[in-house]
Motif scaffolding. Structure first.
Motif, PDB file in Angstrom:
ATOM      1  N   ASP A 111      32.757 -69.924 -10.904  1.00  0.00           N
ATOM      2  CA  ASP A 111      34.116 -70.059 -11.527  1.00  0.00           C
ATOM      3  C   ASP A 111      34.246 -71.609 -12.129  1.00  0.00           C
ATOM      4  O   ASP A 111      34.874 -71.729 -12.853  1.00  0.00           O
ATOM      5  CB  ASP A 111      35.286 -70.171 -10.660  1.00  0.00           C
ATOM      6  CG  ASP A 111      35.375 -68.590 -10.212  1.00  0.00           C
ATOM      7  OD1 ASP A 111      35.066 -67.689 -11.084  1.00  0.00           O
ATOM      8  OD2 ASP A 111      36.051 -68.268  -9.259  1.00  0.00           O
TER       9      ASP A 111
ATOM     10  N   ASN B 186      28.357 -66.372  -7.668  1.00  0.00           N
ATOM     11  CA  ASN B 186      29.728 -65.497  -7.597  1.00  0.00           C
ATOM     12  C   ASN B 186      30.141 -65.171  -6.082  1.00  0.00           C
ATOM     13  O   ASN B 186      31.084 -64.899  -5.846  1.00  0.00           O
ATOM     14  CB  ASN B 186      29.702 -64.690  -8.540  1.00  0.00           C
ATOM     15  CG  ASN B 186      28.870 -63.637  -8.203  1.00  0.00           C
ATOM     16  OD1 ASN B 186      27.745 -63.603  -7.595  1.00  0.00           O
ATOM     17  ND2 ASN B 186      29.095 -62.273  -8.849  1.00  0.00           N
ATOM     18  N   THR B 187      29.082 -65.272  -5.280  1.00  0.00           N
ATOM     19  CA  THR B 187      29.340 -65.021  -3.824  1.00  0.00           C
ATOM     20  C   THR B 187      29.452 -66.368  -2.735  1.00  0.00           C
ATOM     21  O   THR B 187      29.616 -66.215  -1.603  1.00  0.00           O
ATOM     22  CB  THR B 187      28.329 -64.257  -3.342  1.00  0.00           C
ATOM     23  OG1 THR B 187      27.085 -65.071  -3.047  1.00  0.00           O
ATOM     24  CG2 THR B 187      28.220 -63.030  -3.975  1.00  0.00           C
TER      25      THR B 187
ATOM     26  N   ASN C  36      35.145 -71.998   1.404  1.00  0.00           N
ATOM     27  CA  ASN C  36      34.292 -71.580   2.451  1.00  0.00           C
ATOM     28  C   ASN C  36      33.287 -73.146   2.542  1.00  0.00           C
ATOM     29  O   ASN C  36      33.162 -73.572   3.492  1.00  0.00           O
ATOM     30  CB  ASN C  36      33.351 -70.498   2.444  1.00  0.00           C
ATOM     31  CG  ASN C  36      33.977 -69.318   2.694  1.00  0.00           C
ATOM     32  OD1 ASN C  36      35.068 -69.194   3.218  1.00  0.00           O
ATOM     33  ND2 ASN C  36      33.445 -68.290   2.322  1.00  0.00           N
TER      34      ASN C  36
ATOM     35  N   ASN D 180      31.997 -69.070  -1.985  1.00  0.00           N
ATOM     36  CA  ASN D 180      33.317 -69.249  -2.019  1.00  0.00           C
ATOM     37  C   ASN D 180      33.498 -70.887  -1.842  1.00  0.00           C
ATOM     38  O   ASN D 180      33.094 -71.426  -0.757  1.00  0.00           O
ATOM     39  CB  ASN D 180      33.978 -68.559  -0.970  1.00  0.00           C
ATOM     40  CG  ASN D 180      35.666 -68.561  -0.942  1.00  0.00           C
ATOM     41  OD1 ASN D 180      36.030 -69.552  -0.578  1.00  0.00           O
ATOM     42  ND2 ASN D 180      36.195 -67.735  -1.451  1.00  0.00           N
TER      43      ASN D 180
ATOM     44  N   ARG E 164      39.900 -70.677  -1.950  1.00  0.00           N
ATOM     45  CA  ARG E 164      39.301 -69.666  -1.513  1.00  0.00           C
ATOM     46  C   ARG E 164      39.167 -68.297  -2.439  1.00  0.00           C
ATOM     47  O   ARG E 164      38.589 -67.337  -2.634  1.00  0.00           O
ATOM     48  CB  ARG E 164      40.036 -68.836  -0.320  1.00  0.00           C
ATOM     49  CG  ARG E 164      39.852 -69.676   0.978  1.00  0.00           C
ATOM     50  CD  ARG E 164      40.071 -69.052   2.305  1.00  0.00           C
ATOM     51  NE  ARG E 164      40.066 -69.630   3.419  1.00  0.00           N
ATOM     52  CZ  ARG E 164      41.014 -70.479   3.878  1.00  0.00           C
ATOM     53  NH1 ARG E 164      42.364 -70.478   3.285  1.00  0.00           N
ATOM     54  NH2 ARG E 164      40.974 -71.324   4.811  1.00  0.00           N
ATOM     55  N   LYS E 165      40.000 -68.504  -3.719  1.00  0.00           N
ATOM     56  CA  LYS E 165      40.307 -67.672  -4.601  1.00  0.00           C
ATOM     57  C   LYS E 165      39.030 -67.856  -5.747  1.00  0.00           C
ATOM     58  O   LYS E 165      38.941 -66.978  -6.677  1.00  0.00           O
ATOM     59  CB  LYS E 165      41.602 -67.796  -5.600  1.00  0.00           C
ATOM     60  CG  LYS E 165      42.803 -67.543  -4.854  1.00  0.00           C
ATOM     61  CD  LYS E 165      44.071 -67.746  -5.610  1.00  0.00           C
ATOM     62  CE  LYS E 165      45.289 -67.576  -4.758  1.00  0.00           C
ATOM     63  NZ  LYS E 165      46.492 -68.273  -5.370  1.00  0.00           N
ATOM     64  N   HIS E 166      38.333 -69.030  -5.435  1.00  0.00           N
ATOM     65  CA  HIS E 166      37.206 -69.333  -6.750  1.00  0.00           C
ATOM     66  C   HIS E 166      35.931 -69.338  -5.826  1.00  0.00           C
ATOM     67  O   HIS E 166      35.574 -69.851  -4.641  1.00  0.00           O
ATOM     68  CB  HIS E 166      37.595 -70.684  -7.258  1.00  0.00           C
ATOM     69  CG  HIS E 166      39.049 -70.645  -7.759  1.00  0.00           C
ATOM     70  ND1 HIS E 166      39.054 -70.129  -9.184  1.00  0.00           N
ATOM     71  CD2 HIS E 166      40.325 -71.025  -7.401  1.00  0.00           C
ATOM     72  CE1 HIS E 166      40.459 -70.211  -9.283  1.00  0.00           C
ATOM     73  NE2 HIS E 166      41.118 -70.852  -8.227  1.00  0.00           N
ATOM     74  N   SER E 167      34.819 -68.943  -6.596  1.00  0.00           N
ATOM     75  CA  SER E 167      33.520 -69.206  -6.459  1.00  0.00           C
ATOM     76  C   SER E 167      32.728 -70.336  -7.186  1.00  0.00           C
ATOM     77  O   SER E 167      33.413 -70.908  -8.091  1.00  0.00           O
ATOM     78  CB  SER E 167      32.634 -67.903  -6.557  1.00  0.00           C
ATOM     79  OG  SER E 167      32.758 -67.930  -8.113  1.00  0.00           O
TER      80      SER E 167
END
Length: 149
Positions: free
Chosen positions: A128, A73-74, A79, A76, A122-125
């Protein structure tokens, strides 16, 4: 925009490693290459890049392997894409030089679209995009892609 195979493989590796968090302390690159039908040599370059970027930990040696360096969950997605892609420029007006450069307005539109693409990622990890944390997911053969609502 179509992502390079390098980035595609990086995302596959991250998804695989996330399913292995509770299964084994380290995963083997040879197993991942075989599972996805990827060249081992190409996969090692992807793994090296992911390790340098801090997404995964790599352990050398006979009992070595790889694992996620941080919780899913960290990690991204935006990224990951930015690190793995060599360029995020949607058009290259310089090589070869484009004769329309002084009158063309498509470049700013494409750049805006690319920014929207990255903003969405960038809204998702990694968490997700992973539906399971189990070895069972690799035993299932899908006739068609899973549809998410």
């Amino acid at each position: 925009m179509q992502l390079t195979k390098h980035t595609d493989y990086a995302i596959r590796v991250l998804i695989y490693l996330n399913t292995q968090v509770d299964q084994a302390p380290l995963s083997k690159a040879t197993d991942i290459a075989e599972l996805f039908g990827i060249s081992f040599n190409h996969l090692t370059k992807v793994i090296h890049h992911l390790g340098k970027a801090g997404f995964i930990q790599t352990v050398r040696g006979k009992s070595g392997g790889i694992k996620l360096a941080k919780p899913a969950n960290t990690i991204n997605l935006g990224n990951v894409i930015e690190v793995m892609e060599t360029t995020l420029s949607p058009v290259n007006c310089q090589d070869p030089p484009c004769r329309l450069n002084s009158v063309c307005l498509v470049k700013p539109i494409f750049h805006k679209a690319m920014q929207a693409f990255l903003d969405e990622l960038r809204k998702h990890s990694l968490a997700d995009i992973c539906i399971a944390k189990s070895d069972d997911v690799w035993k299932v053969t899908l006739d068609k892609p899973i549809e998410l609502s």
